[in-house]
Design a protein around this motif. Structure first.
Motif, mmCIF file in Angstrom:
data_model
loop_
_atom_site.group_PDB
_atom_site.id
_atom_site.type_symbol
_atom_site.label_atom_id
_atom_site.label_comp_id
_atom_site.label_asym_id
_atom_site.label_seq_id
_atom_site.Cartn_x
_atom_site.Cartn_y
_atom_site.Cartn_z
ATOM 1 N N VAL A 81 -34.948 100.274 -83.736
ATOM 2 C CA VAL A 81 -34.657 100.393 -84.992
ATOM 3 C C VAL A 81 -35.892 99.861 -85.850
ATOM 4 N N ALA A 82 -36.501 98.842 -85.279
ATOM 5 C CA ALA A 82 -37.735 98.112 -85.841
ATOM 6 C C ALA A 82 -38.942 98.949 -85.723
ATOM 7 N N GLN A 83 -38.689 99.860 -85.017
ATOM 8 C CA GLN A 83 -39.945 100.887 -84.830
ATOM 9 C C GLN A 83 -41.228 100.246 -84.156
ATOM 10 N N VAL A 84 -41.045 99.408 -83.192
ATOM 11 C CA VAL A 84 -42.090 98.495 -82.592
ATOM 12 C C VAL A 84 -41.947 98.918 -80.961
ATOM 13 N N PRO A 85 -42.802 99.100 -80.241
ATOM 14 C CA PRO A 85 -42.585 99.514 -78.777
ATOM 15 C C PRO A 85 -41.833 98.415 -78.023
ATOM 16 N N MET A 86 -41.000 99.070 -77.029
ATOM 17 C CA MET A 86 -40.172 98.025 -76.265
ATOM 18 C C MET A 86 -40.877 96.793 -75.712
ATOM 19 N N PRO A 87 -40.441 95.732 -75.930
ATOM 20 C CA PRO A 87 -41.237 94.647 -75.314
ATOM 21 C C PRO A 87 -40.834 94.291 -74.126
ATOM 22 N N ARG A 88 -41.435 93.674 -73.390
ATOM 23 C CA ARG A 88 -41.117 92.886 -72.035
ATOM 24 C C ARG A 88 -39.851 91.784 -72.111
ATOM 25 N N PRO B 298 -47.499 93.605 -81.595
ATOM 26 C CA PRO B 298 -46.336 94.483 -81.190
ATOM 27 C C PRO B 298 -46.425 95.396 -79.933
ATOM 28 N N GLU B 299 -47.675 95.715 -79.653
ATOM 29 C CA GLU B 299 -47.755 96.673 -78.337
ATOM 30 C C GLU B 299 -48.033 95.596 -77.234
ATOM 31 N N HIS B 300 -47.941 94.448 -77.345
ATOM 32 C CA HIS B 300 -48.010 93.404 -75.980
ATOM 33 C C HIS B 300 -47.056 92.224 -76.334
ATOM 34 N N ALA B 301 -45.805 92.528 -76.776
ATOM 35 C CA ALA B 301 -44.965 91.592 -77.087
ATOM 36 C C ALA B 301 -43.958 91.267 -75.961
ATOM 37 N N VAL C 120 -29.646 88.133 -83.004
ATOM 38 C CA VAL C 120 -30.660 87.390 -82.524
ATOM 39 C C VAL C 120 -31.768 87.914 -82.068
ATOM 40 N N MET C 121 -31.544 89.342 -81.370
ATOM 41 C CA MET C 121 -32.595 90.147 -81.046
ATOM 42 C C MET C 121 -33.259 90.992 -82.247
ATOM 43 N N GLY C 122 -32.468 91.006 -83.269
ATOM 44 C CA GLY C 122 -33.145 91.698 -84.445
ATOM 45 C C GLY C 122 -33.958 90.646 -84.955
ATOM 46 N N HIS C 123 -33.393 89.433 -85.075
ATOM 47 C CA HIS C 123 -34.326 88.350 -85.544
ATOM 48 C C HIS C 123 -35.791 88.139 -84.899
ATOM 49 N N GLU C 124 -35.794 88.269 -83.612
ATOM 50 C CA GLU C 124 -36.898 88.396 -82.835
ATOM 51 C C GLU C 124 -37.858 89.597 -83.088
ATOM 52 N N ASN D 204 -43.483 91.569 -87.839
ATOM 53 C CA ASN D 204 -44.174 90.937 -88.961
ATOM 54 C C ASN D 204 -45.403 90.087 -88.463
ATOM 55 N N TYR D 205 -45.733 90.171 -87.128
ATOM 56 C CA TYR D 205 -46.677 89.647 -86.704
ATOM 57 C C TYR D 205 -46.747 88.158 -86.538
ATOM 58 N N ASP D 206 -45.473 87.597 -86.778
ATOM 59 C CA ASP D 206 -45.219 86.144 -86.888
ATOM 60 C C ASP D 206 -45.792 85.733 -85.214
ATOM 61 N N ILE D 207 -45.330 86.521 -84.296
ATOM 62 C CA ILE D 207 -45.612 86.035 -82.853
ATOM 63 C C ILE D 207 -47.248 85.876 -82.575
ATOM 64 N N ARG D 208 -48.036 86.504 -83.207
ATOM 65 C CA ARG D 208 -49.427 86.390 -83.060
ATOM 66 C C ARG D 208 -49.873 85.216 -83.885
ATOM 67 N N LEU D 209 -49.211 84.537 -84.909
ATOM 68 C CA LEU D 209 -49.535 83.624 -85.552
ATOM 69 C C LEU D 209 -49.122 82.289 -84.581
ATOM 70 N N GLN D 210 -47.949 82.472 -83.935
ATOM 71 C CA GLN D 210 -47.241 81.164 -83.218
ATOM 72 C C GLN D 210 -48.071 81.304 -81.896
#
Length: 298
Positions: free
Chosen positions: A93-100, A118-121, A141-145, A151-157
């Motif tokens: 739904v978020a149109q990002v690759p399936m994360p590990r 997103p490609e290495h999330a 919860v997973m929608g939140h993640e 939004n690339y928050d994961i890179r910033l964190q």
């Protein structure tokens, strides 16, 4: 709005990086002057060490963070069907690759996302989260993640985590060097040396750890509000997110968590729903009640 948020997060990444290197330079200058009377030499050494450390932790950010939090990876839906399929659906739904997908053996309900892009999330959920959340709440919860991922928050964190750890390494190095025999320069004026030693110690012991904390908090608490709203956008179910946050309010703190990665979680793993008024002053998360109130107003 979404693309503006992504672009803003990318700009923040640059600002966080620039601020970190400035701090590293100041720490290096202090170390160099305190122990070798060469501020420039200290800057060079600190810069090289920081670059090496950052290259390692950012290049392997997912594995490093997951190891720090005792998470183990699952590789198929057979190992945790509900979690796997929910992550798969939300990524689609978020149109990002399936994360590990990882699981943390801890009775406290919590989850986080990490990675460099997103490609290495990767996402992780505790066993406690999977036990108490129903399907709608787990989707929320997973929608939140997934919102953090897109939004690339994961890179910033991840960058904030790496920078904070590198700063701590430099400060610990300086502290150990001081205790086990720093530099001695007999020809220098004792009074001048005493003043600079005190100033340098204050910089290393107080300012550096404080600045490292600020670097980890460089992402506004508003990103949690945005991720909550992003979850509602993905699931079309605000009640699922509200219900999930309500359950997190009653959760106990996690038993084993790396303090430096607390900001990654959906709820502060060291406090969870048990915020105290003074802890909110430097919290990495907004109070759960405030997040619920915003969702109720949507």
């Amino acid at each position: 709005m979404l693309y503006q948020q992504i672009a803003r997060n990318k700009r923040r990444t640059v600002l966080v990086m620039a601020g970190f290197f400035l701090l590293v330079a100041l720490i290096g200058a202090a170390i160099g002057y305190l122990f070798a009377r060469s501020a420039f030499g200290g800057i060079i050494i600190a810069g090289v060490l920081a670059l090496i450390y950052m290259a390692v932790i950012i290049g392997q950010s997912t594995d490093v963070v997951m190891n720090m939090n005792n998470a183990h990876e699952i590789h198929s839906a057979k190992e945790a069907p509900a979690l796997w399929h929910v992550v798969e659906d939300m990524a689609m739904v978020a149109q990002v690759p399936m994360p590990r997908v990882f699981i943390i053996d801890d009775p406290s309900p919590n989850a986080f996302a990490t990675g460099n892009n997103p490609e290495h999330a990767a996402v992780a959920a505790t066993t406690g989260l999977m036990e108490i959340m129903n399907r709608e709440e787990l989707e929320a919860v997973m929608g939140h993640e997934m919102s953090h991922v897109r939004n690339y928050d994961i890179r910033l964190q991840t960058i904030a985590l790496a920078l904070s750890a590198a700063i701590s390494m430099l400060v610990n190095f300086a502290g150990n060097f001081w205790w086990f025999g720093g530099s001695s320069n007999d020809d220098d004026d004792d009074n001048s040396w005493g003043v600079f030693a005190i100033l340098g110690s204050v910089l290393l012991i107080i300012l550096a750890p404080l600045a490292a904390t600020i670097a980890q908090m460089a992402l506004s608490r508003n990103r949690e509000y945005l991720a909550d709203a992003g979850s509602v956008e993905l699931t079309r179910n605000p009640h699922g997110m509200i219900s999930a946050l309500e359950k997190l309010k009653g959760a106990q703190p996690m038993e084993h968590v790396a303090p430096s990665s607390s900001g990654l979680y959906i709820s502060d793993p060291e406090e969870n729903g048990h915020h105290r008024w003074f802890s909110d002053l430097f919290a990495t998360h907004p109070p759960l009640d405030a997040r619920i109130e915003r969702l109720e107003k949507m």
